[in-house]
Scaffold this motif. Sequence first.
Motif, mmCIF file in Angstrom:
data_model
loop_
_atom_site.group_PDB
_atom_site.id
_atom_site.type_symbol
_atom_site.label_atom_id
_atom_site.label_comp_id
_atom_site.label_asym_id
_atom_site.label_seq_id
_atom_site.Cartn_x
_atom_site.Cartn_y
_atom_site.Cartn_z
ATOM 1 N N UNK A 46 0.996 -1.187 -0.140
ATOM 2 C CA UNK A 46 -0.102 0.081 0.058
ATOM 3 C C UNK A 46 0.855 1.389 -0.148
ATOM 4 N N UNK A 47 1.736 1.244 0.840
ATOM 5 C CA UNK A 47 2.712 2.256 0.851
ATOM 6 C C UNK A 47 3.545 2.399 -0.600
ATOM 7 N N UNK A 48 3.767 1.429 -0.993
ATOM 8 C CA UNK A 48 4.775 1.707 -2.379
ATOM 9 C C UNK A 48 3.517 2.138 -3.468
ATOM 10 N N UNK A 49 2.378 1.649 -3.481
ATOM 11 C CA UNK A 49 1.408 2.238 -4.590
ATOM 12 C C UNK A 49 1.346 3.541 -4.181
ATOM 13 N N UNK A 50 1.238 4.014 -2.827
ATOM 14 C CA UNK A 50 0.772 5.558 -2.729
ATOM 15 C C UNK A 50 2.074 6.152 -3.086
ATOM 16 N N UNK A 51 3.228 6.008 -3.031
ATOM 17 C CA UNK A 51 4.530 6.568 -3.374
ATOM 18 C C UNK A 51 4.361 6.547 -4.919
ATOM 19 N N UNK A 52 4.025 5.591 -5.513
ATOM 20 C CA UNK A 52 3.891 5.644 -7.153
ATOM 21 C C UNK A 52 2.908 6.512 -7.592
ATOM 22 N N UNK A 53 1.937 6.561 -6.964
ATOM 23 C CA UNK A 53 0.777 7.633 -7.198
ATOM 24 C C UNK A 53 1.290 8.897 -7.048
ATOM 25 N N UNK A 54 1.770 9.371 -6.101
ATOM 26 C CA UNK A 54 2.138 10.586 -5.787
ATOM 27 C C UNK A 54 3.475 11.044 -6.673
ATOM 28 N N UNK A 59 5.032 14.034 -11.588
ATOM 29 C CA UNK A 59 6.133 14.133 -12.828
ATOM 30 C C UNK A 59 7.409 13.507 -12.769
ATOM 31 N N UNK A 60 7.321 12.573 -11.525
ATOM 32 C CA UNK A 60 8.716 11.927 -11.128
ATOM 33 C C UNK A 60 8.788 10.565 -11.851
ATOM 34 N N UNK A 61 9.708 10.321 -12.808
ATOM 35 C CA UNK A 61 9.893 9.134 -13.540
ATOM 36 C C UNK A 61 11.289 8.522 -13.168
ATOM 37 N N UNK A 62 12.339 9.149 -12.999
ATOM 38 C CA UNK A 62 13.590 8.474 -12.756
ATOM 39 C C UNK A 62 14.270 9.156 -11.516
ATOM 40 N N UNK A 63 15.262 8.224 -11.285
ATOM 41 C CA UNK A 63 16.038 8.760 -10.007
ATOM 42 C C UNK A 63 16.808 10.134 -10.170
ATOM 43 N N UNK A 64 16.993 10.515 -11.528
ATOM 44 C CA UNK A 64 17.483 11.777 -11.636
ATOM 45 C C UNK A 64 16.434 12.971 -11.365
ATOM 46 N N UNK A 65 15.332 12.499 -11.748
ATOM 47 C CA UNK A 65 14.075 13.458 -11.395
ATOM 48 C C UNK A 65 13.967 13.752 -9.920
#
Length: 75
Positions: A46-54, A59-65
């Motif tokens: 659930x936490x990982x899904x929340x983080x993905x949605x946020x 607009x965060x797609x990469x570690x560089x972002x």
Amino acid sequence: RTTTISLPPSLYGAALKLAKAKGMTKSELFREALRRYQRDEQEWQALAEYGRRKADAAGIRTEEDVERLIDESRK
């Protein structure tokens, strides 16, 4: 249902000590451990899904972002 598991001697000994300290049987200890593992996995998912949605919303797609946003927030 009944099942058999294999444990290394040190882990088996730790399980026996913990079960005794908690006043539980080995079976009770292992059932409780599995319930907690399942709950923790569900919470992490659930936490990982929340983080993905946020991240998607920001607009965060990469570690560089992520690094860019951290650098920008420090300025």
